[in-house]
Design a protein around this motif. Structure first.
Motif, mmCIF file in Angstrom:
data_model
loop_
_atom_site.group_PDB
_atom_site.id
_atom_site.type_symbol
_atom_site.label_atom_id
_atom_site.label_comp_id
_atom_site.label_asym_id
_atom_site.label_seq_id
_atom_site.Cartn_x
_atom_site.Cartn_y
_atom_site.Cartn_z
ATOM 1 N N GLU A 230 -57.667 -45.013 -46.323
ATOM 2 C CA GLU A 230 -58.612 -44.387 -47.243
ATOM 3 C C GLU A 230 -59.698 -45.355 -47.691
ATOM 4 O OE1 GLU A 230 -56.933 -42.081 -50.413
ATOM 5 O OE2 GLU A 230 -55.338 -41.274 -49.156
ATOM 6 N N ILE A 231 -59.364 -46.640 -47.861
ATOM 7 C CA ILE A 231 -60.370 -47.623 -48.265
ATOM 8 C C ILE A 231 -61.457 -47.727 -47.199
ATOM 9 C CG2 ILE A 231 -60.820 -50.076 -48.677
ATOM 10 C CD1 ILE A 231 -59.560 -48.860 -51.082
ATOM 11 N N TYR A 232 -61.065 -47.765 -45.929
ATOM 12 C CA TYR A 232 -62.057 -47.802 -44.856
ATOM 13 C C TYR A 232 -62.994 -46.604 -44.943
ATOM 14 C CZ TYR A 232 -60.232 -51.679 -41.943
ATOM 15 O OH TYR A 232 -59.876 -52.907 -41.443
ATOM 16 N N ARG A 233 -62.430 -45.436 -45.155
ATOM 17 C CA ARG A 233 -63.257 -44.224 -45.196
ATOM 18 C C ARG A 233 -64.247 -44.269 -46.359
ATOM 19 N NH1 ARG A 233 -62.328 -39.713 -42.294
ATOM 20 N NH2 ARG A 233 -62.956 -38.359 -44.010
ATOM 21 N N VAL A 234 -63.792 -44.713 -47.514
ATOM 22 C CA VAL A 234 -64.704 -44.795 -48.658
ATOM 23 C C VAL A 234 -65.793 -45.840 -48.394
ATOM 24 C CG1 VAL A 234 -64.928 -45.296 -51.118
ATOM 25 C CG2 VAL A 234 -62.959 -43.999 -50.298
ATOM 26 N N TYR A 341 -62.956 -51.271 -29.370
ATOM 27 C CA TYR A 341 -63.426 -50.983 -30.723
ATOM 28 C C TYR A 341 -62.642 -49.835 -31.366
ATOM 29 C CZ TYR A 341 -67.719 -53.591 -29.416
ATOM 30 O OH TYR A 341 -68.625 -54.529 -29.002
ATOM 31 N N ILE A 342 -62.037 -48.981 -30.543
ATOM 32 C CA ILE A 342 -61.328 -47.796 -31.032
ATOM 33 C C ILE A 342 -59.836 -48.055 -31.220
ATOM 34 C CG2 ILE A 342 -60.775 -45.367 -30.556
ATOM 35 C CD1 ILE A 342 -63.254 -45.267 -28.760
ATOM 36 N N ALA A 343 -59.241 -48.771 -30.261
ATOM 37 C CA ALA A 343 -57.781 -48.908 -30.190
ATOM 38 C C ALA A 343 -57.109 -49.353 -31.490
ATOM 39 C CB ALA A 343 -57.412 -49.856 -29.049
ATOM 40 N N PRO A 344 -57.612 -50.376 -32.198
ATOM 41 C CA PRO A 344 -56.913 -50.813 -33.417
ATOM 42 C C PRO A 344 -56.772 -49.718 -34.471
ATOM 43 C CG PRO A 344 -58.496 -52.471 -32.723
ATOM 44 C CD PRO A 344 -58.758 -51.259 -31.888
ATOM 45 N N LEU A 345 -57.705 -48.781 -34.490
ATOM 46 C CA LEU A 345 -57.656 -47.708 -35.490
ATOM 47 C C LEU A 345 -56.531 -46.722 -35.206
ATOM 48 C CD1 LEU A 345 -61.482 -47.040 -35.914
ATOM 49 C CD2 LEU A 345 -59.978 -48.385 -37.407
ATOM 50 N N SER A 346 -55.995 -46.738 -33.994
ATOM 51 C CA SER A 346 -54.856 -45.860 -33.692
ATOM 52 C C SER A 346 -53.598 -46.312 -34.433
ATOM 53 C CB SER A 346 -54.598 -45.822 -32.182
ATOM 54 O OG SER A 346 -54.166 -47.092 -31.708
ATOM 55 N N LEU A 347 -53.589 -47.549 -34.916
ATOM 56 C CA LEU A 347 -52.475 -48.039 -35.729
ATOM 57 C C LEU A 347 -52.753 -47.896 -37.220
ATOM 58 C CD1 LEU A 347 -51.515 -51.297 -33.783
ATOM 59 C CD2 LEU A 347 -50.574 -49.001 -33.535
ATOM 60 N N VAL A 348 -53.952 -47.454 -37.557
ATOM 61 C CA VAL A 348 -54.319 -47.224 -38.957
ATOM 62 C C VAL A 348 -54.183 -45.750 -39.308
ATOM 63 C CG1 VAL A 348 -56.174 -47.416 -40.681
ATOM 64 C CG2 VAL A 348 -55.905 -49.191 -38.924
ATOM 65 N N TYR A 349 -54.563 -44.882 -38.373
ATOM 66 C CA TYR A 349 -54.548 -43.439 -38.613
ATOM 67 C C TYR A 349 -53.619 -42.742 -37.621
ATOM 68 C CZ TYR A 349 -58.845 -44.563 -41.132
ATOM 69 O OH TYR A 349 -59.766 -45.105 -41.996
ATOM 70 N N GLU A 350 -53.004 -41.669 -38.085
ATOM 71 C CA GLU A 350 -52.084 -40.916 -37.239
ATOM 72 C C GLU A 350 -52.782 -39.817 -36.441
ATOM 73 O OE1 GLU A 350 -49.028 -39.404 -39.725
ATOM 74 O OE2 GLU A 350 -48.143 -41.377 -40.156
ATOM 75 N N ASP A 351 -53.921 -39.345 -36.917
ATOM 76 C CA ASP A 351 -54.575 -38.206 -36.266
ATOM 77 C C ASP A 351 -55.909 -38.621 -35.660
ATOM 78 O OD1 ASP A 351 -56.721 -37.336 -38.617
ATOM 79 O OD2 ASP A 351 -54.836 -38.121 -39.407
ATOM 80 N N GLU A 352 -56.282 -37.913 -34.601
ATOM 81 C CA GLU A 352 -57.513 -38.224 -33.872
ATOM 82 C C GLU A 352 -58.755 -38.096 -34.737
ATOM 83 O OE1 GLU A 352 -57.984 -35.995 -30.280
ATOM 84 O OE2 GLU A 352 -55.980 -36.501 -29.524
ATOM 85 N N GLU A 353 -58.783 -37.092 -35.614
ATOM 86 C CA GLU A 353 -59.986 -36.839 -36.395
ATOM 87 C C GLU A 353 -60.350 -38.041 -37.263
ATOM 88 O OE1 GLU A 353 -57.472 -34.796 -36.151
ATOM 89 O OE2 GLU A 353 -58.156 -32.756 -35.678
ATOM 90 N N ARG A 354 -59.354 -38.616 -37.927
ATOM 91 C CA ARG A 354 -59.648 -39.764 -38.795
ATOM 92 C C ARG A 354 -59.966 -41.014 -37.968
ATOM 93 N NH1 ARG A 354 -55.461 -40.696 -43.458
ATOM 94 N NH2 ARG A 354 -53.942 -40.417 -41.775
ATOM 95 N N ILE A 355 -59.295 -41.185 -36.843
ATOM 96 C CA ILE A 355 -59.668 -42.283 -35.941
ATOM 97 C C ILE A 355 -61.140 -42.130 -35.560
ATOM 98 C CG2 ILE A 355 -59.351 -43.293 -33.643
ATOM 99 C CD1 ILE A 355 -56.411 -42.438 -33.785
ATOM 100 N N TYR A 356 -61.507 -40.902 -35.202
ATOM 101 C CA TYR A 356 -62.853 -40.655 -34.699
ATOM 102 C C TYR A 356 -63.923 -40.989 -35.735
ATOM 103 C CZ TYR A 356 -67.047 -38.671 -32.890
ATOM 104 O OH TYR A 356 -68.334 -38.545 -32.468
ATOM 105 N N THR A 358 -63.833 -42.660 -38.562
ATOM 106 C CA THR A 358 -63.875 -44.061 -38.990
ATOM 107 C C THR A 358 -64.523 -44.921 -37.909
ATOM 108 O OG1 THR A 358 -61.891 -43.782 -40.355
ATOM 109 C CG2 THR A 358 -62.490 -46.035 -39.745
ATOM 110 N N PHE A 359 -64.133 -44.692 -36.661
ATOM 111 C CA PHE A 359 -64.753 -45.446 -35.566
ATOM 112 C C PHE A 359 -66.247 -45.167 -35.495
ATOM 113 C CE2 PHE A 359 -66.317 -44.936 -31.160
ATOM 114 C CZ PHE A 359 -66.534 -46.282 -30.904
ATOM 115 N N ARG A 360 -66.619 -43.903 -35.605
ATOM 116 C CA ARG A 360 -68.044 -43.563 -35.535
ATOM 117 C C ARG A 360 -68.837 -44.255 -36.635
ATOM 118 N NH1 ARG A 360 -70.559 -37.547 -36.462
ATOM 119 N NH2 ARG A 360 -70.225 -38.190 -38.626
ATOM 120 N N GLY A 361 -68.261 -44.280 -37.843
ATOM 121 C CA GLY A 361 -68.919 -44.975 -38.942
ATOM 122 C C GLY A 361 -69.040 -46.463 -38.685
ATOM 123 N N MET A 362 -67.972 -47.063 -38.145
ATOM 124 C CA MET A 362 -68.013 -48.489 -37.832
ATOM 125 C C MET A 362 -69.034 -48.795 -36.742
ATOM 126 S SD MET A 362 -64.066 -49.792 -37.872
ATOM 127 C CE MET A 362 -63.249 -50.245 -39.415
#
Length: 498
Positions: A230-234, A341-356, A358-362
């Motif tokens: 959630e901190i990343y998203r904010v 750039y995407i792979a590490p976020l798969s260990l942060v989020y459980e669902d594709e939508e949040r991975i997507y 957050t990655f897009r924002g990064m």
């Protein structure tokens, strides 16, 4: 002569109001305020506190504050100095070479850029990788209007760019000083339970506030794993939790990927996922998710419209109905290592939508800077120059020794910087580094960490007599033992680095 009515200048306040009208929730909520509070028969000229209270109840206060903050940041990001001619030419040549390579691969395989792929069983090659980008950058000459003697330096970046010195770095990253307790270091010490509990409690309060600058300040000290999603998203100015609107948008991108295949582009992204993710013990369970995310990303025109920099050129393709589409719609062409750039976020989020999202924002704020050829501060060339200047300042004897055995330090550090250390660090340490990158909204820690790694291994490197020995010592696998925060603190604030 043009007799059109001059346009009204766009001020921050008018931009803010315009942006509010683009968000249906904000717009309807403000209409609700107008109808039920401001225009109420019971309202008085002194209803400011009532308005504030109502906005807070609707959840508008953090939304408006974050929108205003985002607009102020976009103003700061605007380029204020002209591009160096040689860099501009190199960027144009680089974009054209990628464009040509993509068409060449299509021709080799005998396929159109869109449609059924009749060559799926044929081998396919990457259109470029980090080494190709490195070659394009190191070929850029010094400015033609400068004396050759002024252009001479020992590094591969010949451009005379202003890079931060040690004092400036200490000031910029003052939150990392050893006097401040850091998550990613202090929680491992004996009796650290109170510190861990305190960071959790502060993090919960930060999320309740959901204000971007406060969340970024919190991230600079490291984020506990449970709060990181959630901190990343904010920090990226996204809602704390995924909403129906985001879910629908992501599903629409997935449908586009299913209904219209980008022949070579899709195959290259899929090959990148297969090659890199399948060989990772940490990420291979998430191969399908990561592949889905990268294919959705390629269909998202938001990326090219909102990224700080446009790294590549899309191919314009005329459809059967006469319309034109861009391939890929994101404006980001596939290259070897992109899915890192995407792979590490798969260990942060459980669902594709949040991975997507957050990655897009990064990518739009950070990773695009690592893939554009520009002389702007904070972009790849500037970061490479910063690395060379820091290493030469911290350990000139090591720098010269490496050159004597035919190793340019940047030739090793380039992929570390370009791929944001995804190819070097263990995921836990990588995310602790990314916490700080997101918190500062800045990539300068990449060259700092790169130069520090060389310096910490100086004694061993000074004993080398060949390029192969140097590469063996700095092999990426040895980076799996690196601890990010102790190295950064020593590099920035240690006495031996002055």
């Amino acid at each position: 002569m043009d007799h059109t009515t001059p346009q009204t200048p766009v001020t921050p306040s008018s931009a803010l109001l315009s942006s509010l009208h683009l968000d249906p929730f904000l717009h309807l909520s403000l209409l609700h305020l107008k109808k039920n509070l401001i225009h109420s028969p019971k309202s008085t000229p002194h209803t400011v506190e009532s308005i504030k209270s109502a906005m807070l109840e609707l959840g508008l206060t953090p939304k408006i504050r974050n929108l205003a903050y985002s607009l102020s940041c976009s103003e700061k990001d605007r380029k204020s100095t002209p591009e160096i001619l040689q860099v501009e030419q190199a960027r144009d040549d680089w974009k054209q070479s990628i464009y040509d390579e993509l068409l060449s691969v299509c021709s080799e395989r005998g396929v159109s850029i869109i449609g059924p792929d009749s060559a799926q069983n044929k081998k396919i090659r990457y259109i470029f990788d980090s080494e190709d980008l490195f070659d394009a950058i190191k070929r850029i000459p010094c400015s033609s209007n400068m004396n050759a003697s002024l252009c001479h330096n020992y590094g591969l970046i010949k451009l005379r760019l202003s890079t931060p010195d040690h004092s400036a770095l200490r000031t910029k990253f003052s939150e990392l000083h050893p006097c401040n307790r850091q998550y990613g270091m202090d929680e491992t010490f004996l009796g650290s339970s109170k510190f861990i509990q305190h960071r959790q409690e502060v993090g919960v309060k930060v999320l309740q506030e959901s204000y971007v600058p406060i969340s970024m300040q919190y991230a600079r000290y490291g984020i506990p794993a449970g709060l990181r999603p959630e901190i990343y998203r904010v920090c990226l100015n996204l809602p704390r939790r995924i909403g129906a609107k985001e879910g629908e948008y992501y599903n629409s991108l997935r449908e586009k990927a299913k209904n219209m295949r980008y022949n070579v582009v899709d195959e290259l992204f899929e090959m990148d996922s297969q090659t890199i993710i399948s060989n990772s013990m940490s990420f291979f369970p998430f191969l399908e998710n990561i592949t889905n995310v990268v294919l959705a990303f390629s269909r998202d025109s938001w990326v090219v419209q909102n990224s700080t920099y446009t790294a590549h050129e899309s191919i314009k393709y005329e459809m059967s109905d006469g319309s034109t589409t861009s391939i890929p719609s994101s404006g980001v062409q596939p290259f070897k290592g992109f899915v890192n750039y995407i792979a590490p976020l798969s260990l942060v989020y459980e669902d594709e939508e949040r991975i997507y999202f957050t990655f897009r924002g990064m990518y739009s704020r950070l990773w695009c800077k690592l893939n554009v050829i520009s002389s702007d501060s904070g972009t790849l060339i500037h970061l490479c120059k910063t690395f060379e200047d820091l290493l030469l300042s911290w350990d000139p004897a090591l720098f010269m020794h490496l050159l004597s055995v035919n190793v340019a330090p940047l030739s090793i550090a380039f992929t570390w910087i370009h791929l944001a250390f995804t190819n070097v660090l263990e995921t836990e340490q990588l995310l602790l580094l990314w916490d700080r990158l997101v918190g500062y909204d800045d990539l300068l820690l990449l060259p700092v960490l790169s130069a520090a790694i060389f310096t910490f291994r100086s004694e061993t490197l000074m004993c080398t007599s060949s390029a192969q020995e140097v590469k063996d010592i700095l092999d990426n696998n040895s980076g799996r033992r690196l601890k990010v925060m102790p190295i950064l603190q020593a590099a920035l604030f240690g006495e031996c680095f002055k």
